[in-house]
Design a protein around this motif. Structure first.
Motif, PDB file in Angstrom:
ATOM      1  N   ASN A  38      96.170  -2.939  -7.939  1.00 24.18           N
ATOM      2  CA  ASN A  38      95.837  -3.470  -6.610  1.00 24.18           C
ATOM      3  C   ASN A  38      95.504  -2.318  -5.671  1.00 24.18           C
ATOM      4  O   ASN A  38      96.175  -1.287  -5.669  1.00 24.18           O
ATOM      5  CB  ASN A  38      97.021  -4.250  -6.026  1.00 24.18           C
ATOM      6  CG  ASN A  38      97.299  -5.538  -6.792  1.00 24.18           C
ATOM      7  OD1 ASN A  38      98.349  -5.693  -7.384  1.00 24.18           O
ATOM      8  ND2 ASN A  38      96.342  -6.431  -6.809  1.00 24.18           N
ATOM      9  N   GLY A  39      94.437  -2.512  -4.898  1.00 24.81           N
ATOM     10  CA  GLY A  39      94.081  -1.523  -3.888  1.00 24.81           C
ATOM     11  C   GLY A  39      93.352  -0.308  -4.452  1.00 24.81           C
ATOM     12  O   GLY A  39      93.178   0.692  -3.765  1.00 24.81           O
ATOM     13  N   SER A  40      92.879  -0.398  -5.701  1.00 23.33           N
ATOM     14  CA  SER A  40      92.249   0.778  -6.307  1.00 23.33           C
ATOM     15  C   SER A  40      90.772   0.917  -5.922  1.00 23.33           C
ATOM     16  O   SER A  40      90.148   1.930  -6.237  1.00 23.33           O
ATOM     17  CB  SER A  40      92.409   0.750  -7.833  1.00 23.33           C
ATOM     18  OG  SER A  40      91.938  -0.457  -8.368  1.00 23.33           O
ATOM     19  N   LYS A  42      88.236  -1.740  -6.320  1.00 27.35           N
ATOM     20  CA  LYS A  42      87.289  -2.561  -7.090  1.00 27.35           C
ATOM     21  C   LYS A  42      86.442  -3.456  -6.182  1.00 27.35           C
ATOM     22  O   LYS A  42      85.214  -3.478  -6.286  1.00 27.35           O
ATOM     23  CB  LYS A  42      88.058  -3.424  -8.116  1.00 27.35           C
ATOM     24  CG  LYS A  42      88.991  -2.632  -9.015  1.00 27.35           C
ATOM     25  CD  LYS A  42      89.752  -3.510  -9.991  1.00 27.35           C
ATOM     26  CE  LYS A  42      90.697  -4.509  -9.359  1.00 27.35           C
ATOM     27  NZ  LYS A  42      91.848  -3.902  -8.628  1.00 27.35           N
ATOM     28  N   THR A  43      87.125  -4.183  -5.290  1.00 27.83           N
ATOM     29  CA  THR A  43      86.381  -5.091  -4.405  1.00 27.83           C
ATOM     30  C   THR A  43      85.484  -4.295  -3.457  1.00 27.83           C
ATOM     31  O   THR A  43      84.340  -4.690  -3.199  1.00 27.83           O
ATOM     32  CB  THR A  43      87.366  -5.984  -3.611  1.00 27.83           C
ATOM     33  OG1 THR A  43      88.063  -6.814  -4.535  1.00 27.83           O
ATOM     34  CG2 THR A  43      86.654  -6.852  -2.591  1.00 27.83           C
ATOM     35  N   THR A  44      85.979  -3.167  -2.974  1.00 31.26           N
ATOM     36  CA  THR A  44      85.163  -2.346  -2.066  1.00 31.26           C
ATOM     37  C   THR A  44      83.896  -1.875  -2.787  1.00 31.26           C
ATOM     38  O   THR A  44      82.798  -1.906  -2.212  1.00 31.26           O
ATOM     39  CB  THR A  44      85.981  -1.147  -1.546  1.00 31.26           C
ATOM     40  OG1 THR A  44      87.182  -1.640  -0.957  1.00 31.26           O
ATOM     41  CG2 THR A  44      85.207  -0.345  -0.518  1.00 31.26           C
ATOM     42  N   SER A 193      88.819  -8.100 -13.115  1.00 35.98           N
ATOM     43  CA  SER A 193      89.898  -9.027 -13.455  1.00 35.98           C
ATOM     44  C   SER A 193      91.183  -8.268 -13.720  1.00 35.98           C
ATOM     45  O   SER A 193      91.174  -7.143 -14.218  1.00 35.98           O
ATOM     46  CB  SER A 193      89.512  -9.860 -14.679  1.00 35.98           C
ATOM     47  OG  SER A 193      90.531 -10.783 -14.969  1.00 35.98           O
ATOM     48  N   HIS A 194      92.302  -8.924 -13.360  1.00 39.09           N
ATOM     49  CA  HIS A 194      93.620  -8.393 -13.707  1.00 39.09           C
ATOM     50  C   HIS A 194      94.115  -9.048 -14.995  1.00 39.09           C
ATOM     51  O   HIS A 194      95.219  -8.773 -15.444  1.00 39.09           O
ATOM     52  CB  HIS A 194      94.628  -8.677 -12.586  1.00 39.09           C
ATOM     53  CG  HIS A 194      94.458  -7.818 -11.377  1.00 39.09           C
ATOM     54  ND1 HIS A 194      94.795  -6.481 -11.376  1.00 39.09           N
ATOM     55  CD2 HIS A 194      93.975  -8.077 -10.132  1.00 39.09           C
ATOM     56  CE1 HIS A 194      94.534  -5.976 -10.177  1.00 39.09           C
ATOM     57  NE2 HIS A 194      94.027  -6.916  -9.415  1.00 39.09           N
ATOM     58  N   ASP A 195      93.300  -9.950 -15.553  1.00 41.86           N
ATOM     59  CA  ASP A 195      93.712 -10.697 -16.745  1.00 41.86           C
ATOM     60  C   ASP A 195      93.298  -9.895 -17.983  1.00 41.86           C
ATOM     61  O   ASP A 195      92.201 -10.061 -18.520  1.00 41.86           O
ATOM     62  CB  ASP A 195      93.021 -12.067 -16.697  1.00 41.86           C
ATOM     63  CG  ASP A 195      93.556 -13.006 -17.764  1.00 41.86           C
ATOM     64  OD1 ASP A 195      93.963 -12.513 -18.844  1.00 41.86           O
ATOM     65  OD2 ASP A 195      93.547 -14.221 -17.520  1.00 41.86           O
TER      66      ASP A 195
END
Ligand code: ATP
Ligand code: MG
Length: 248
Positions: A38-40, A42-44, A193-195
């Motif tokens: 989380n917060g690495s 990816k979305t950015t 994905s985190h899956d």
């Protein structure tokens, strides 16, 4: 030449380096997994690629053409389509019309848009809710619908941000089957994905980010076994455990 070339891309929020000099190539037809704690960043990174955020530095090329700085509309026209981590559909428009609106915006005529929408609704198992408003759909159905909007016209590259998060396993399988099928047909994807089981199953190659940087890039299983990657995820668990401990 790679379909998408990402070079030294950086994006800060104040003093925080959310994306910090990322280099990644995505080949035509590739299904690339993008993972990381989380917060690495990816979305950015996806936000920069889709034109929803402007990078501070670096270069992005699509088909050899610089696209950094183009907005979401221009990038959508060039075939960069994305799905958001927080689902976005038109709530007061039917599921069917959600798809039609996207099809028309992407240049389909009404007849082709309708045919395409019906095909996608069938493939995504949403035909029975096609006349319900977007806002009346379950969270998973909204995700499937948003997913469908990315494919009204086959994109050059589809950027999927956690499409499986909080989705019922049956719908997850519907989406995974769709991705597998399109991938076999040559569609290019970046899948965040985190899956991990799904990433391993779907993505031959993965990139792991941590603190805005690429930590590992290669065959998915090898990336998951990489010591630095394990350390990054364990560090996250350790921080969570510490926070939990602090609260107790
Ligand atoms: N608009 C913003 N303003 C300020 N900080 C932001 C903004 N968007 C993201 N960040 C910060 O940038 C860093 C990277 O966030 P990002 O959302 O890209 O991570 P992520 O890898 O997608 O995480 P997750 O797996 O939780 O979705 C985080 O520290 C986040 O708090
Ligand atoms: Mg994210």
């Amino acid at each position: 030449m790679a379909l998408l070339e990402i070079r030294a891309v950086a994006k800060r929020f104040g003093g925080l380096r959310a994306v910090d000099g990322v280099d990644v190539d995505v080949a035509e037809g590739e299904l690339l997994g993008l993972i990381g704690p989380n917060g690495s960043g990816k979305t950015t990174l996806l936000n920069v690629l889709s034109g929803h955020m402007v990078a501070d530095a670096g270069q992005v090329r699509l088909d050899g053409r610089s696209v950094l700085g183009l907005g979401p509309t221009a990038l959508t026209r060039l075939g960069v389509l994305r799905m958001f981590q927080l689902t976005r559909v038109f709530n007061r428009v039917s599921a069917f019309d959600n798809l039609i609106v996207c099809g028309l915006a992407l240049g389909l005529d009404q007849g082709r848009a309708e045919q395409r929408a019906l095909d996608l609704l069938g493939e995504l198992k949403l035909t029975h809710v096609m006349h319900l408003d977007g806002g009346q759909l379950s969270g998973g159905q909204k995700k499937l619908l948003e997913f469908g909007t990315c494919f009204m016209v086959p994109p050059r590259i589809a950027l999927l941000d956690e499409p499986f998060a909080a989705v019922h396993p049956t719908m997850k399988e519907t989406m995974a089957t769709f991705i597998r099928r399109r991938s076999a047909d040559g569609q290019t994807f970046i899948l965040v994905s985190h899956d991990m089981p799904v990433v391993v199953e779907l993505c031959p190659r993965a990139v792991c980010m941590n603190a805005g940087k690429v930590l590992a890039d290669g065959p998915t299983q090898r990336v998951l076994n990489d010591a630095a990657v394990i350390e990054a995820y364990l560090g996250e668990d350790a921080q969570a455990a510490e926070a939990e401990h602090g609260r107790a």
